[in-house]
Scaffold this motif. Structure first.
Motif, PDB file in Angstrom:
ATOM      1  N   ALA A 118      -1.229   7.246 -12.836  1.00  0.00           N
ATOM      2  CA  ALA A 118      -1.619   8.645 -13.075  1.00  0.00           C
ATOM      3  C   ALA A 118      -3.112   8.828 -12.874  1.00  0.00           C
ATOM      4  N   ARG A 119      -3.915   7.849 -13.340  1.00  0.00           N
ATOM      5  CA  ARG A 119      -5.369   7.918 -13.141  1.00  0.00           C
ATOM      6  C   ARG A 119      -5.722   7.893 -11.654  1.00  0.00           C
ATOM      7  N   GLU A 120      -4.991   7.086 -10.894  1.00  0.00           N
ATOM      8  CA  GLU A 120      -5.260   7.011  -9.453  1.00  0.00           C
ATOM      9  C   GLU A 120      -4.959   8.351  -8.767  1.00  0.00           C
ATOM     10  N   CYS A 144      -2.662   5.592  -2.458  1.00  0.00           N
ATOM     11  CA  CYS A 144      -1.926   4.349  -2.179  1.00  0.00           C
ATOM     12  C   CYS A 144      -1.998   3.378  -3.357  1.00  0.00           C
ATOM     13  N   ALA A 145      -3.122   3.390  -4.073  1.00  0.00           N
ATOM     14  CA  ALA A 145      -3.229   2.555  -5.277  1.00  0.00           C
ATOM     15  C   ALA A 145      -2.222   3.011  -6.329  1.00  0.00           C
ATOM     16  N   ALA A 146      -2.012   4.332  -6.439  1.00  0.00           N
ATOM     17  CA  ALA A 146      -1.007   4.862  -7.372  1.00  0.00           C
ATOM     18  C   ALA A 146       0.386   4.415  -6.956  1.00  0.00           C
ATOM     19  N   MET A 147       0.649   4.474  -5.646  1.00  0.00           N
ATOM     20  CA  MET A 147       1.944   4.055  -5.121  1.00  0.00           C
ATOM     21  C   MET A 147       2.175   2.566  -5.393  1.00  0.00           C
ATOM     22  N   PHE A 161       2.022  -3.545  -2.061  1.00  0.00           N
ATOM     23  CA  PHE A 161       3.070  -2.571  -1.763  1.00  0.00           C
ATOM     24  C   PHE A 161       3.777  -2.908  -0.462  1.00  0.00           C
ATOM     25  N   GLY A 162       3.031  -3.415   0.515  1.00  0.00           N
ATOM     26  CA  GLY A 162       3.653  -3.793   1.788  1.00  0.00           C
ATOM     27  C   GLY A 162       4.781  -4.786   1.590  1.00  0.00           C
ATOM     28  N   ARG A 190      -8.125   1.811   3.726  1.00  0.00           N
ATOM     29  CA  ARG A 190      -8.408   0.712   2.814  1.00  0.00           C
ATOM     30  C   ARG A 190      -9.336  -0.326   3.432  1.00  0.00           C
ATOM     31  N   HIS A 191      -9.222  -0.531   4.754  1.00  0.00           N
ATOM     32  CA  HIS A 191     -10.088  -1.498   5.431  1.00  0.00           C
ATOM     33  C   HIS A 191     -10.960  -0.732   6.408  1.00  0.00           C
TER      34      HIS A 191
END
Length: 201
Positions: A118-120, A144-147, A161-162, A190-191
């Motif tokens: 939720a914070r993400e 994506c961090a939330a996911m 996640f991957g 991300r990169h």
């Protein structure tokens, strides 16, 4: 709030000096206030609204600030402007579908004890709300961090996640969409690469 009090706030936020020749509240200072706001770029007008919210809450009470929020949000909706005043901050609202989906996502995550995810989502919304240019890369990273945080919690596995996407048993076409989103985020947000920028849609 008097015109001189409004001028003080506007000059502080806009970093412009008040006109020393304007000393009467009306029409001189009132007209100066209107002119100062009219000359502001759009994102500074948002800064002004946030400053007025804080001043109203401090000088009067929260209900005065809430009235400003309500009127401003009504104006945004009626004029198709994709922003909203939320807790004294103007943040990106987007379309009704986007707004509803993000609000519901945060509520579900918090209700199910997934406060990190939720914070993400909150951070993603803050990044997409940055002014004058949204931080799209940061928004993608946080989304994506939330996911990933949610997937790790659901699967009780700390893999990326991957690696988890294939085991989540998501319905089609959401399964491939989630993998592609992760791949896109990895390659474009991300990169980071020098000279590479994620464009706003």
């Amino acid at each position: 709030m008097s015109p001189s009090a409004m001028r003080r706030i506007i000059c502080q936020v806009s970093l412009v000096p008040p006109d020393p020749d304007n000393w009467s509240e009306g029409p001189n200072i009132r007209d100066e206030v209107v002119g100062l706001v009219a000359d502001c770029p759009w994102y500074k007008v948002h800064d002004l609204a946030e400053a007025f919210h804080g001043a109203l809450a401090q000088r009067f009470n929260d209900s005065a600030a809430d009235r400003l929020d309500d009127r401003l949000n009504q104006f945004f909706v009626e004029n198709g402007i994709g922003w909203q005043m939320d807790g004294g901050q103007i943040v990106y609202r987007g379309s009704e579908a986007f707004f509803g989906a993000t609000q519901e996502a945060v509520e579900i995550l918090e209700r199910t004890g997934r406060s990190a995810a939720a914070r993400e989502i909150h951070e993603a919304l803050r990044d997409i709300s940055r002014r004058p240019e949204p931080d799209v890369t940061g928004a993608i990273q946080h989304a994506c961090a939330a996911m990933e945080a949610t997937a790790r919690d659901v699967m009780a596995d700390s893999s990326t996640f991957g690696a988890l996407a294939k085991r989540l048993d998501l319905p089609k076409p959401l399964d491939s969409a989630a993998e592609k989103l992760w791949s896109y985020a990895s390659n474009n947000a991300r990169h980071g690469l020098e000279g590479q920028q994620v464009d706003t849609p």
